[in-house]
Enzyme design. Structure first.
Site, mmCIF file in Angstrom:
data_model
loop_
_atom_site.group_PDB
_atom_site.id
_atom_site.type_symbol
_atom_site.label_atom_id
_atom_site.label_comp_id
_atom_site.label_asym_id
_atom_site.label_seq_id
_atom_site.Cartn_x
_atom_site.Cartn_y
_atom_site.Cartn_z
ATOM 1 N N ASN A 84 9.684 2.753 8.494
ATOM 2 C CA ASN A 84 8.866 3.938 8.209
ATOM 3 C C ASN A 84 9.430 4.794 7.070
ATOM 4 O O ASN A 84 8.664 5.422 6.330
ATOM 5 C CB ASN A 84 8.750 4.783 9.490
ATOM 6 C CG ASN A 84 8.292 6.195 9.197
ATOM 7 O OD1 ASN A 84 7.106 6.451 8.986
ATOM 8 N ND2 ASN A 84 9.239 7.139 9.155
ATOM 9 N N TYR A 149 5.544 4.986 -6.474
ATOM 10 C CA TYR A 149 5.183 4.947 -5.052
ATOM 11 C C TYR A 149 4.117 3.878 -4.818
ATOM 12 O O TYR A 149 4.180 3.097 -3.867
ATOM 13 C CB TYR A 149 4.684 6.332 -4.650
ATOM 14 C CG TYR A 149 4.342 6.510 -3.192
ATOM 15 C CD1 TYR A 149 5.352 6.603 -2.233
ATOM 16 C CD2 TYR A 149 3.018 6.614 -2.765
ATOM 17 C CE1 TYR A 149 5.046 6.795 -0.889
ATOM 18 C CE2 TYR A 149 2.704 6.811 -1.432
ATOM 19 C CZ TYR A 149 3.718 6.898 -0.493
ATOM 20 O OH TYR A 149 3.403 7.094 0.830
ATOM 21 N N LYS A 153 4.459 0.644 -2.374
ATOM 22 C CA LYS A 153 3.645 0.417 -1.173
ATOM 23 C C LYS A 153 2.809 -0.857 -1.297
ATOM 24 O O LYS A 153 2.516 -1.525 -0.305
ATOM 25 C CB LYS A 153 2.758 1.635 -0.893
ATOM 26 C CG LYS A 153 3.562 2.880 -0.501
ATOM 27 C CD LYS A 153 4.397 2.645 0.750
ATOM 28 C CE LYS A 153 5.042 3.910 1.276
ATOM 29 N NZ LYS A 153 5.863 3.677 2.486
HETATM 30 P P1 NAD Z 1 8.711 12.520 5.729
HETATM 31 O O1 NAD Z 1 9.300 12.879 4.414
HETATM 32 O O2 NAD Z 1 8.449 13.579 6.747
HETATM 33 O O3 NAD Z 1 9.539 11.377 6.433
HETATM 34 C C1 NAD Z 1 10.206 10.354 5.737
HETATM 35 C C2 NAD Z 1 11.501 10.113 6.448
HETATM 36 O O4 NAD Z 1 12.219 9.082 5.776
HETATM 37 C C3 NAD Z 1 12.378 11.380 6.433
HETATM 38 O O5 NAD Z 1 12.905 11.584 7.731
HETATM 39 C C4 NAD Z 1 13.466 11.005 5.436
HETATM 40 O O6 NAD Z 1 14.688 11.647 5.691
HETATM 41 C C5 NAD Z 1 13.551 9.490 5.662
HETATM 42 N N1 NAD Z 1 14.214 8.832 4.546
HETATM 43 C C6 NAD Z 1 13.856 8.847 3.241
HETATM 44 N N2 NAD Z 1 14.765 8.181 2.504
HETATM 45 C C7 NAD Z 1 15.718 7.742 3.373
HETATM 46 C C8 NAD Z 1 16.928 7.019 3.208
HETATM 47 N N3 NAD Z 1 17.377 6.611 2.017
HETATM 48 N N4 NAD Z 1 17.659 6.751 4.312
HETATM 49 C C9 NAD Z 1 17.259 7.170 5.529
HETATM 50 N N5 NAD Z 1 16.124 7.861 5.732
HETATM 51 C C10 NAD Z 1 15.369 8.153 4.667
HETATM 52 O O7 NAD Z 1 7.369 11.742 5.358
HETATM 53 P P2 NAD Z 1 6.209 11.126 6.264
HETATM 54 O O8 NAD Z 1 4.960 11.676 5.709
HETATM 55 O O9 NAD Z 1 6.498 11.229 7.708
HETATM 56 O O10 NAD Z 1 6.315 9.605 5.771
HETATM 57 C C11 NAD Z 1 6.680 8.525 6.601
HETATM 58 C C12 NAD Z 1 6.139 7.244 5.993
HETATM 59 O O11 NAD Z 1 4.722 7.301 5.947
HETATM 60 C C13 NAD Z 1 6.597 7.010 4.538
HETATM 61 O O12 NAD Z 1 6.855 5.637 4.353
HETATM 62 C C14 NAD Z 1 5.391 7.453 3.730
HETATM 63 O O13 NAD Z 1 5.343 6.815 2.499
HETATM 64 C C15 NAD Z 1 4.267 7.029 4.641
HETATM 65 N N6 NAD Z 1 3.005 7.721 4.410
HETATM 66 C C16 NAD Z 1 2.842 9.052 4.657
HETATM 67 C C17 NAD Z 1 1.598 9.635 4.447
HETATM 68 C C18 NAD Z 1 1.306 11.080 4.724
HETATM 69 O O14 NAD Z 1 0.187 11.532 4.478
HETATM 70 N N7 NAD Z 1 2.233 11.852 5.232
HETATM 71 C C19 NAD Z 1 0.537 8.886 3.973
HETATM 72 C C20 NAD Z 1 0.749 7.547 3.724
HETATM 73 C C21 NAD Z 1 1.984 6.977 3.955
#
Ligand code: NAD
Length: 246
Positions: A84, A149, A153
């Site tokens: 994730n 990005y 993805k």
């Molecule tokens: P977020 O930033 O709240 O969570 C991402 C998490 O990944 C954070 O806890 C961060 O600390 C962790 N992370 C990042 N780099 C890291 C590393 N090098 N080592 C360890 N941990 C690391 O974001 P989110 O929105 O919860 O995103 C979670 C996933 O969902 C991501 O892959 C994101 O691309 C995807 N996503 C999110 C959305 C959205 O609308 N929020 C939409 C599509 C996809």
């Protein structure tokens, strides 16, 4: 086959925290991997006794084999991996440096590959396992200002299919969830500063709202566990219809 142990990367916040909460509430011992000890500790307090934490920066790719060995020795198995963790970068195409591009690919693609390879080592010995990757609408259609990005993805979705085919004979399933626009700190950063973009998102989402992290967590849980035992290699959008909206 009952799933007993899961790893959720980036499980300290946003979507990852919701996924970890769902796993824990279903009785699965869930290892949350993230960079910030305080954030992970407060997640663990919220999630209760099934939650375990590993403070680890997934960018330290050469240390991933050790991380997975330590979890597998401690837990006795690894049944589920949810890749994730991810980072985003919003910049005009021409302003993205080689280093910017490489850093997004490093976290969003290389670390997923290394985590999956190391977990597959354990899953192969067990004869079963389920991996769920998290993609994005950026892999479904063209979104401006997120070139790295988008590349990352799109790679995740391709890797999902390639792994699903190669690992099926080992009893390992690999699927992907593509969240639409979900209320988290990551999306707030991208949308709150840009009302036009937010209106565009809602304008092409038939269900007319952002999703909740729990919506993604339910889909991940389905793909991670036996309810989907004949499903592999799919990309499941959880997006209020955004990817098919007109
Ligand atoms: P977020 O930033 O709240 O969570 C991402 C998490 O990944 C954070 O806890 C961060 O600390 C962790 N992370 C990042 N780099 C890291 C590393 N090098 N080592 C360890 N941990 C690391 O974001 P989110 O929105 O919860 O995103 C979670 C996933 O969902 C991501 O892959 C994101 O691309 C995807 N996503 C999110 C959305 C959205 O609308 N929020 C939409 C599509 C996809």
């Amino acid at each position: 086959m009952k799933s007993n142990v899961a790893i959720v990367t980036g499980g300290g916040s946003g979507i990852g925290l919701a996924i970890a909460a769902k796993m824990c509430s279903e009785g699965i011992i869930t290892y949350i991997v993230g960079r910030t000890a305080d954030k992970l500790r407060s997640a663990q307090e919220k999630l209760g006794s099934n939650a375990r934490i590993k403070v680890f920066d997934l960018d330290r790719i050469s240390e991933i084999p050790h991380l997975i060995d330590s979890i597998s020795e401690e837990a006795g198995s690894v049944d589920i991996l949810v890749n994730n963790a991810g980072i985003n970068m919003k910049k005009p195409f021409s302003d993205v440096s080689d280093q910017d591009f490489a850093s997004i690919l490093h976290t969003n693609v290389q670390s997923i590959f290394a985590m999956s390879r190391e977990v597959v080592r354990i899953m192969r010995k067990q004869g079963h396992g389920s991996i769920v990757n998290i993609s994005s609408m950026a892999a479904q259609y063209g979104i401006p200002f997120v070139i790295a990005y988008t590349a990352s993805k799109t790679a995740v979705e391709g890797m999902t299919r390639a792994m699903a085919v190669e690992l099926a004979a080992d009893g390992i399933r690999v699927n992907c969830v593509a969240p639409g626009f979900i209320r988290t700190p990551m999306s707030a950063k991208a949308l709150d500063s840009d009302p036009d973009r937010k209106n565009k998102v809602l304008g092409r989402t038939p269900m007319k709202s952002l999703g909740d992290p729990d919506d993604v967590a339910e889909a991940v849980y389905f793909l991670a566990t036996e309810s989907s035992k004949f499903t592999t290699g799919v990309v499941l959008p959880v997006d209020g219809g955004n990817s098919i909206g007109f």
